[in-house]
Scaffold this active site. Structure first.
Site, PDB file in Angstrom:
ATOM      1  CE  LYS A  70       0.706   1.837   3.334  1.00 48.57           C
ATOM      2  NZ  LYS A  70       2.096   2.382   4.170  1.00 48.57           N
ATOM      3  CE1 TYR A 127      -1.775  -0.067   7.852  1.00 44.99           C
ATOM      4  CE2 TYR A 127      -0.308   2.123   7.125  1.00 44.99           C
ATOM      5  CZ  TYR A 127      -0.426   0.485   7.278  1.00 44.99           C
ATOM      6  OH  TYR A 127       0.359  -0.225   7.010  1.00 44.99           O
TER       7      TYR A 127
HETATM    8  P1  NDP Z   1      12.622   1.240   2.122  1.00 43.20           P
HETATM    9  O1  NDP Z   1      13.142   2.705   1.566  1.00 43.20           O
HETATM   10  O2  NDP Z   1      12.980   0.826   3.552  1.00 43.20           O
HETATM   11  O3  NDP Z   1      13.037   0.198   0.996  1.00 43.20           O
HETATM   12  C1  NDP Z   1      12.545   0.183  -0.243  1.00 43.20           C
HETATM   13  C2  NDP Z   1      13.223  -0.650  -1.187  1.00 43.20           C
HETATM   14  O4  NDP Z   1      12.707  -0.521  -2.472  1.00 43.20           O
HETATM   15  C3  NDP Z   1      14.651  -0.116  -1.140  1.00 43.20           C
HETATM   16  O5  NDP Z   1      15.497  -0.709  -0.219  1.00 43.20           O
HETATM   17  C4  NDP Z   1      15.251  -0.689  -2.256  1.00 43.20           C
HETATM   18  O6  NDP Z   1      15.499  -2.074  -2.475  1.00 43.20           O
HETATM   19  C5  NDP Z   1      13.989  -0.597  -3.241  1.00 43.20           C
HETATM   20  N1  NDP Z   1      13.918   0.575  -4.197  1.00 43.20           N
HETATM   21  C6  NDP Z   1      13.894   0.636  -5.315  1.00 43.20           C
HETATM   22  N2  NDP Z   1      14.055   1.674  -6.294  1.00 43.20           N
HETATM   23  C7  NDP Z   1      14.182   2.694  -5.305  1.00 43.20           C
HETATM   24  C8  NDP Z   1      14.383   3.894  -5.392  1.00 43.20           C
HETATM   25  N3  NDP Z   1      14.348   4.816  -6.233  1.00 43.20           N
HETATM   26  N4  NDP Z   1      14.717   4.682  -4.088  1.00 43.20           N
HETATM   27  C9  NDP Z   1      14.510   3.898  -2.875  1.00 43.20           C
HETATM   28  N5  NDP Z   1      14.423   2.751  -2.724  1.00 43.20           N
HETATM   29  C10 NDP Z   1      14.186   2.168  -4.207  1.00 43.20           C
HETATM   30  O7  NDP Z   1      11.018   1.569   2.076  1.00 43.20           O
HETATM   31  P2  NDP Z   1       9.974   0.595   2.687  1.00 43.20           P
HETATM   32  O8  NDP Z   1      10.470  -0.934   2.878  1.00 43.20           O
HETATM   33  O9  NDP Z   1       9.798   1.160   4.363  1.00 43.20           O
HETATM   34  O10 NDP Z   1       8.492   0.772   2.031  1.00 43.20           O
HETATM   35  C11 NDP Z   1       8.386   0.319   0.824  1.00 43.20           C
HETATM   36  C12 NDP Z   1       6.908   0.195   0.355  1.00 43.20           C
HETATM   37  O11 NDP Z   1       6.350  -0.730   1.518  1.00 43.20           O
HETATM   38  C13 NDP Z   1       6.239   1.337   0.501  1.00 43.20           C
HETATM   39  O12 NDP Z   1       5.217   1.385  -0.541  1.00 43.20           O
HETATM   40  C14 NDP Z   1       5.633   1.343   1.889  1.00 43.20           C
HETATM   41  O13 NDP Z   1       4.115   2.211   1.591  1.00 43.20           O
HETATM   42  C15 NDP Z   1       5.187  -0.022   2.070  1.00 43.20           C
HETATM   43  N6  NDP Z   1       5.214  -0.321   3.423  1.00 43.20           N
HETATM   44  C16 NDP Z   1       4.031  -1.021   3.953  1.00 43.20           C
HETATM   45  C17 NDP Z   1       4.212  -1.274   5.396  1.00 43.20           C
HETATM   46  C18 NDP Z   1       2.979  -2.043   6.019  1.00 43.20           C
HETATM   47  O14 NDP Z   1       2.657  -2.136   7.190  1.00 43.20           O
HETATM   48  N7  NDP Z   1       2.037  -2.607   5.087  1.00 43.20           N
HETATM   49  C19 NDP Z   1       4.946  -0.857   6.228  1.00 43.20           C
HETATM   50  C20 NDP Z   1       6.083  -0.034   5.736  1.00 43.20           C
HETATM   51  C21 NDP Z   1       6.221   0.024   4.401  1.00 43.20           C
HETATM   52  P3  NDP Z   1      16.658  -2.757  -3.225  1.00 43.20           P
HETATM   53  O15 NDP Z   1      17.937  -2.016  -2.610  1.00 43.20           O
HETATM   54  O16 NDP Z   1      16.590  -3.912  -2.902  1.00 43.20           O
HETATM   55  O17 NDP Z   1      16.283  -2.394  -4.549  1.00 43.20           O
END
Ligand code: NDP
Length: 368
Positions: free
Chosen positions: A136, A221
């Site tokens: 989401k 949420y």
């Molecule tokens: P993070 O920044 O921690 O991780 C995102 C990952 O996406 C990065 O580590 C990277 O992984 C990849 N990525 C690819 N392109 C990009 C870019 N241009 N910039 C940054 N990262 C990129 O974010 P979150 O994990 O916190 O959030 C990711 C998604 O999950 C969002 O949509 C957020 O809303 C959702 N979310 C949902 C939650 C829930 O409870 N349902 C809780 C937290 C987040 P790599 O290095 O492997 O390419």
């Protein structure tokens, strides 16, 4: 002993009354039984903070298993491969992941990247013939969401959105109580969703990647919660935006929005979405015969809550474990959760977000 017996009795009743629904407590009670059905083989795309949490939670899944990785960071792939025993042939980057179509060992991709990337990545996964689970918000507006739904339908793959609360036992119990009429005619919902965001350079504060601000990330949420707590779709919204730090929260990145929603029954919701307040995670629902108060209401748990009948006592189980087992059951057996987790559900939230942004900008009441 007594409370366990009560728990098991309740479990039997709920299992009998709603046989086609996924039951998180049933899964919990049956967790020692060997499982011999199909396993959903999942690749995670985006090995960031939430991807890490999902991977860990999947270690306890019976019906889903992490088998592949899609990442732009080779060093993470090395670490994750070792940790989860993932073969090199199941690892991809953002340039070559369309090749997943030729990989018979992956059933689904879980997209856990910044919001504005979800649409294109989901569409590519669908065109590669794999089911998609997308975090989401599923996209950054309803138009994007609908395009994702349509593409997945045309490709004959499932599109699910990471609505973990739809599998959370206390939340499920409250929804069952609401459906059974235990709160009477519902009048009011309050949803408070927020946290204080740190690092100003993170993607969440970059509109190009986030598509907005707190509303996209955490306010959603309260929107989704208002819908599943009241069991209705809103017909109008009003909204007011406050920005105390225009340097950190640039144009198009909302810091704090208060919003109100009106429902066909006459019930109203009053909600707050913010990146500027801590410990803000509370739902309150009031009806003519009863109430529910949940705090925390959507964090990783344990969720806590009480109704006019007393404390909610359902067990805490890691949300993402329940979600992934539930989604595997949905994909293989069409077993639906009590509130949908499909792409259409994601589009409903995005339509409301579009309307809230419009209402905050114009000051007008926006009809849905
Ligand atoms: P993070 O920044 O921690 O991780 C995102 C990952 O996406 C990065 O580590 C990277 O992984 C990849 N990525 C690819 N392109 C990009 C870019 N241009 N910039 C940054 N990262 C990129 O974010 P979150 O994990 O916190 O959030 C990711 C998604 O999950 C969002 O949509 C957020 O809303 C959702 N979310 C949902 C939650 C829930 O409870 N349902 C809780 C937290 C987040 P790599 O290095 O492997 O390419």
């Amino acid at each position: 002993m007594g409370s366990r017996r009560n728990f098991l009795e309740k479990l039997t009743i709920s299992t009998i009354s709603i046989p086609i629904l996924y039951s998180p407590t049933k899964l919990f009670a049956a967790s020692t039984a060997p499982y011999e059905g199909p396993i959903l083989r999942v690749a995670i795309m985006g090995l960031g903070s939430y991807g890490t949490r999902v991977a860990k939670a999947m270690e306890s899944c019976k019906r889903a298993k992490l088998v592949g990785l899609i990442s732009g960071t080779p060093s993470k792939v090395v670490k994750w491969r070792a940790k989860y025993d993932i073969p090199e042939k199941n690892c991809y980057n953002y340039d070559n992941f369309d090749n997943i179509k030729d990989n018979p060992d992956i059933d689904a991709v879980y997209v856990i990247t910044p919001n504005a990337l979800h649409k294109e990545q989901t569409i590519r996964v669908a065109k590669a013939g794999k089911h998609v689970i997308c975090e989401k918000p599923m996209g950054i507006n309803a138009k994007e969401g609908q395009e994702m739904v349509d593409t997945c339908k045309a490709a004959n793959v499932k599109l699910l959105v990471g609505y973990r609360m739809h599998y959370e036992p206390k939340t499920v119990e409250v929804i069952k109580m609401r459906k059974a009429g235990e709160f009477g005619k519902l009048k009011f919902f309050q949803g408070l969703s927020g946290f204080t965001i740190g690092d100003p350079t993170q993607w969440r504060l970059n509109k190009e990647l986030s598509g907005g601000g707190a509303m996209m990330d955490i306010g959603i949420y309260s929107i989704n919660g208002a819908r599943y707590m009241l069991g209705e779709e809103p017909i109008w919204v009003t909204a007011q935006e406050t920005k105390t730090d225009p340097i950190k929260f640039k144009e198009g990145v909302d810091e704090t929005i208060q919003f109100q929603m009106g429902f066909p029954s006459g019930a109203v919701a009053s909600c707050l979405s913010t990146y500027a307040m801590s410990h803000l995670d509370r739902f309150f629902l009031n009806g003519e015969k009863g109430f529910v108060e949940m705090r925390p209401s959507t964090g990783y748990g344990p969720i806590k809550g009480r109704t006019h009948k007393g404390e909610l006592t359902q067990p805490h189980i890691t949300h993402q474990t329940l979600q992934m087992d539930g989604m595997a059951q949905l994909i293989f057996e069409e077993v639906q959760p009590i509130v949908p987790v499909d792409g259409e559900e994601g589009v409903k939230d995005l339509k409301i977000i579009d309307a809230i942004y419009k209402a905050a900008k114009t000051g007008e009441k926006v009809s849905l």
